[in-house]
Design a protein around this motif. Structure first.
Motif, short mmCIF file in Angstrom:
data_model
loop_
_atom_site.label_atom_id
_atom_site.label_comp_id
_atom_site.label_asym_id
_atom_site.label_seq_id
_atom_site.Cartn_x
_atom_site.Cartn_y
_atom_site.Cartn_z
N ARG A 130 19.86 -11.17 11.49
CA ARG A 130 19.73 -10.47 12.58
C ARG A 130 19.90 -9.04 12.18
NH1 ARG A 130 25.23 -11.98 12.79
NH2 ARG A 130 25.36 -10.85 14.22
N SER A 160 18.51 -6.03 14.14
CA SER A 160 19.43 -6.19 15.43
C SER A 160 21.46 -5.24 15.41
CB SER A 160 19.54 -7.00 16.32
OG SER A 160 20.46 -8.45 15.68
N GLN A 166 26.25 -7.72 22.35
CA GLN A 166 25.07 -6.17 22.40
C GLN A 166 23.80 -6.68 22.83
OE1 GLN A 166 28.54 -5.17 22.24
NE2 GLN A 166 28.71 -5.92 24.62
N GLN A 167 23.64 -7.29 20.87
CA GLN A 167 22.62 -7.50 20.18
C GLN A 167 21.56 -7.75 21.04
OE1 GLN A 167 23.10 -9.10 16.68
NE2 GLN A 167 24.76 -8.09 15.61
N ASP A 168 20.34 -6.89 20.53
CA ASP A 168 18.73 -7.44 21.30
C ASP A 168 18.04 -8.69 20.63
OD1 ASP A 168 15.96 -7.77 21.92
OD2 ASP A 168 16.06 -5.82 21.98
N ARG A 169 18.20 -9.91 21.01
CA ARG A 169 17.88 -11.33 19.66
C ARG A 169 16.57 -11.26 19.82
NH1 ARG A 169 22.80 -15.01 20.50
NH2 ARG A 169 24.04 -13.59 20.63
N SER A 170 15.70 -10.26 20.56
CA SER A 170 14.43 -10.44 20.66
C SER A 170 13.33 -10.18 19.30
CB SER A 170 13.34 -10.12 21.46
OG SER A 170 13.94 -8.24 21.49
N LEU A 171 14.67 -8.68 18.21
CA LEU A 171 14.75 -8.19 17.31
C LEU A 171 14.90 -9.18 16.51
CD1 LEU A 171 16.31 -4.89 17.75
CD2 LEU A 171 13.81 -5.34 17.23
N TRP A 172 15.14 -10.64 16.14
CA TRP A 172 15.89 -11.69 15.37
C TRP A 172 14.34 -11.98 14.77
CZ3 TRP A 172 20.36 -14.52 17.32
CH2 TRP A 172 21.41 -13.90 17.67
N ASN A 174 22.25 0.56 15.49
CA ASN A 174 21.37 1.24 16.31
C ASN A 174 20.62 2.82 15.61
OD1 ASN A 174 22.96 3.65 15.91
ND2 ASN A 174 24.24 3.07 18.10
N ASN A 189 21.82 -16.70 24.29
CA ASN A 189 22.29 -15.40 24.69
C ASN A 189 23.73 -15.56 24.18
OD1 ASN A 189 23.87 -16.50 27.23
ND2 ASN A 189 21.95 -16.01 27.60
#
Length: 416
Positions: A251, A254, A267-273, A257, A312
């Protein structure tokens, strides 16, 4: 060139210190560090003029090896070096010195020597703080000022910790070897604890201006892999710790910022995990689950996995996480575990009941997250004035500017 050499020097200095400590003996750890330092200075001076060689690691090893030969010749008639054991007697003869020394630098033996160095650093008579300082200095290539900065203490304090540890090696004539089989498991647990503390400081730095210290995180994982890759030191606890570190590190990209501000889990963008790291964590967790016992590392890894597997934030299996925290608290009744347990409890039962659970924890009045979370609950219950008071307490209890920025942001929203 400076950035490249800095990364290379950190990586290779740990290898060279381990090898040279094996050659000179643990009692001469300072000499091993001095030889490495001389080698790196010579590299800087030479490479500035001639450029970085095609194989810089081989260049460093060759220079360090030659300097080791000089030191052995200089000290072989003194009491500094102990060449009495069978495997080191060959270093005491000019006829066998060069050939024997080559064996220490064989690529297939380097990791084994680093592993032994780590276990020496975690000798049970040495305090956990000194163990971590030693590991950072000897295996991770950190300078004394860098260690002091990472743990918000003075250079003098770190120097004293290192001196006391090295003096222990001298007084007890510490052997460069793994502990005896009957002691190995207990020492491995100490090594794992040192790695865990190192990782936690990197994952959520308490003293640096940077919330995330990637250098500490990645060194902790590297050390964890060293233990797991050796059949003598491999353990289900170690595999669980590796799983835990993989899940959290996945993680990494993410959590902040571009301005360096904290992005909360919701609020983290999980596609960045990092899916590769998550899958590696799953592999380690599966291996760890084959044991007969469950350690705190197993439970914490399982909690981290629940977060990683959730599509999510809303669909997180909070009941499973709460159950895991209940299990963790049975074996570790620390106030921090009790506090972390209230977070999934809140997601299931709401703010009012969570506030009552939080009130049961008496030992965290100086923990900023306790007051910040209490403020969040109070705000949700419509008690904005009390929430602001709790946020103000939280603000006074952290030195991290990153964490202060999050609290101030929450305070601004509370005032609206």
């Amino acid at each position: 060139m400076e950035q490249l050499t800095d990364h290379l020097f950190r990586q290779e200095s740990g290898k060279m210190v381990s090898i040279l400590t094996n050659i000179f003996g643990a009692a001469n750890l300072t000499l091993a560090e001095d030889v490495v330092q001389d080698t790196l200075i010579q590299a800087l001076n030479t490479w500035k003029l001639k450029g970085i060689p095609e194989k810089p690691e081989a260049w460093l090893f060759r220079v360090a090896k030659n300097k080791a030969i000089d030191q052995i010749r200089k000290n072989k008639h003194t009491e500094s070096f102990d060449f009495t054991d069978n495997k080191r007697q060959l270093l005491n003869s000019e006829y066998t010195l060069n050939v024997s020394l080559e064996n220490y630098w064989k690529e297939e033996l380097i990791e084994d020597q680093q592993l032994k160095m780590m276990y020496i650093c975690c000798s049970p008579e040495i305090s956990p703080e000194s163990q971590i300082a030693l590991i950072l200095k000897t295996l991770c290539g950190f300078s004394t000022p860098e260690i002091a900065k990472a743990f918000l203490t003075s250079d003098d304090t770190i120097s004293k910790r290192l001196y006391r540890a090295k003096n222990y090696f001298r007084e007890h004539k510490t052997k460069f070897e793994l502990p005896a089989s009957e002691e190995l498991k207990e020492r491995t647990l100490k090594v794992l604890n040192a790695i865990y503390l190192l990782f936690n400081e990197g994952y959520n730095s308490s003293n640096s201006k940077d919330l995330i210290r990637k250098d500490l995180i990645h060194n902790a994982i590297m050390l964890g892999k060293l233990i797991n890759d050796n059949e003598l030191t491999r353990s289900h606890e170690g595999q669980a710790l590796l799983a835990l570190m993989c899940f959290h590190t996945a993680r990494e990209d993410s959590r902040l910022n571009p301005e360096g501000n904290i992005i909360l889990l919701e609020q983290q963008d999980r596609s960045l995990w990092n899916k590769d790291l998550i899958n590696l964590g799953i592999q380690y967790l599966n291996m760890a689950s084959k044991g007969d016992s469950i350690s705190s590392y197993h439970i914490e890894a399982a909690i981290a996995y629940e977060h990683c597997r959730a599509v999510n934030f809303k669909e997180t299996n909070w009941q499973s996480i709460l159950t895991l925290y209940d299990l963790l608290y049975q074996s570790n009744k620390s106030p921090i575990v009790a506090f972390n347990r209230v977070i999934p409890f809140y997601q299931i039962h709401g703010a009012e009941k969570a506030l009552k659970e939080l009130a049961k924890i008496k030992e965290l009045d100086k923990y900023y997250l306790y007051h910040s979370f209490k403020a969040q609950l109070l705000k949700e219950m419509g008690k904005s004035d009390k929430a602001l008071t709790s946020y103000e307490k939280a603000l006074l209890l952290t030195d991290s500017e990153v964490e202060k920025a999050v609290i101030r942001g929450k305070m601004d929203k509370t005032k609206l």
